[in-house]
Write a protein that holds these residues in place. Structure first.
Motif, PDB file in Angstrom:
ATOM      1  N   ARG A   1     -78.071   7.465   1.865  1.00 26.24           N
ATOM      2  CA  ARG A   1     -78.994   7.770   2.960  1.00 26.24           C
ATOM      3  C   ARG A   1     -80.350   8.231   2.418  1.00 26.24           C
ATOM      4  NH1 ARG A   1     -74.060   9.997   4.905  1.00 26.24           N
ATOM      5  NH2 ARG A   1     -73.300   8.952   6.815  1.00 26.24           N
TER       6      ARG A   1
ATOM      7  N   GLU B   1     -80.580   7.076  11.315  1.00 23.89           N
ATOM      8  CA  GLU B   1     -79.405   7.399  12.119  1.00 23.89           C
ATOM      9  C   GLU B   1     -78.192   6.611  11.642  1.00 23.89           C
ATOM     10  OE1 GLU B   1     -79.650   6.126  16.193  1.00 23.89           O
ATOM     11  OE2 GLU B   1     -80.976   4.450  15.700  1.00 23.89           O
ATOM     12  N   ASP B   2     -77.024   7.239  11.794  1.00 23.97           N
ATOM     13  CA  ASP B   2     -75.772   6.543  11.513  1.00 23.97           C
ATOM     14  C   ASP B   2     -75.505   5.540  12.623  1.00 23.97           C
ATOM     15  OD1 ASP B   2     -75.324   7.973   9.181  1.00 23.97           O
ATOM     16  OD2 ASP B   2     -74.177   9.541  10.194  1.00 23.97           O
TER      17      ASP B   2
ATOM     18  N   TYR C   1     -75.867   3.143   8.035  1.00 24.17           N
ATOM     19  CA  TYR C   1     -77.019   4.036   8.208  1.00 24.17           C
ATOM     20  C   TYR C   1     -78.267   3.186   8.250  1.00 24.17           C
ATOM     21  CZ  TYR C   1     -80.565   7.587   7.171  1.00 24.17           C
ATOM     22  OH  TYR C   1     -81.672   8.400   7.209  1.00 24.17           O
TER      23      TYR C   1
END
Length: 252
Positions: free
Chosen positions: A68, A28-29, A42
């Motif tokens: 990511r 998740e950010d 991230y």
């Protein structure tokens, strides 16, 4: 440099022949702040108890799905991973001139570079990431990782790594004998960072008595690990990644 993003299953196999599908992040950010400035990192955690945390520093594009995806790959290897943001939330330069300006501002203010990097590390630990840490980076991010290594400002650092990153030591800086092990992945055909730079760094690390490893991959240009880009070099990417993950197992 344009990046073409591949699905995680494809990344695991390093297959360029697979279709380009939408990437779905496993983590998740994370919105966070450093000295009241807004940033967006991230975070992805290992599926089981993490061996350590990997802090990824982005290249000159800023944090995007390339970092990511690398973070997700490392989580699959058993690491908690935080990809740090050094540019600020919403600042993801697209033009070459803007990318150059973004990196130049940090090269010219290395105290800020270090502060923002360690601010990201603090955020990773707030997320519950393991204390023992590896700091690694790509291109610009590789230079940042080595900046932190020379500074000695971070605690619980088990290793540092640079993939096709800048290797030059600024005047007035040096590596100390207690610096954690360093892994360097470098393309033999890199026209941005020379083999002379690699040799100079190796000499510095040897003189300081630091445990280090350098992988030089023939025919690989600068940014050879960026999936789908014009610079992508499959053999160098496969070998450097396998060597890096094996090396981490050894140093940890």
């Amino acid at each position: 440099m344009q990046k073409i993003l591949l699905p995680i299953a494809t990344l695991a196999l390093f297959s360029q022949a697979a279709p380009l599908l939408a990437y779905s992040p496993a983590g998740e950010d994370i919105d966070y702040s450093v000295n009241d400035e807004a940033f967006e990192g991230y975070f992805v955690s290992a599926s089981e108890a993490a061996q350590a945390t990997v802090l990824i520093v982005h290249d000159w594009d800023g944090l995007d799905d390339y970092e990511r995806q690398r973070a997700d790959m490392l989580a699959d290897e058993g690491y908690d991973v935080f990809a740090v943001d050094l540019y600020g939330a919403g600042n993801r330069p697209q033009e070459v001139e803007d990318k150059q300006a973004a990196t130049r501002s940090l090269y010219e203010d290395r105290e800020r570079m270090r502060t923002l990097t360690l601010g990201g590390l603090a955020q990773a630990r707030e997320q519950g990431a393991a204390e023992k840490t590896i700091i690694m980076g790509y291109c610009f991010g590789g230079a940042v990782a080595l900046e932190i290594a020379r500074s000695g400002e971070a605690s619980d650092i088990a290793a540092y790594s640079s993939f096709h990153g800048g290797l030059t030591t600024p005047e007035g800086q040096a590596y100390s004998a207690d610096t954690a092990p360093i892994f360097i992945a470098h393309g033999g055909a890199d026209s941005s960072v020379s083999l002379d730079d690699v040799a100079t760094l190796a000499d510095e690390l040897e003189t300081a008595g630091i445990d280090y490893e350098v992988g030089i991959y023939s025919g690989a240009p600068h940014a050879f690990s960026v999936f789908g880009s014009d610079a992508y070099h499959e053999r160098a990417d496969q070998r450097s990644w396998a060597t890096f993950t094996d090396w981490l197992e050894e140093v940890l």
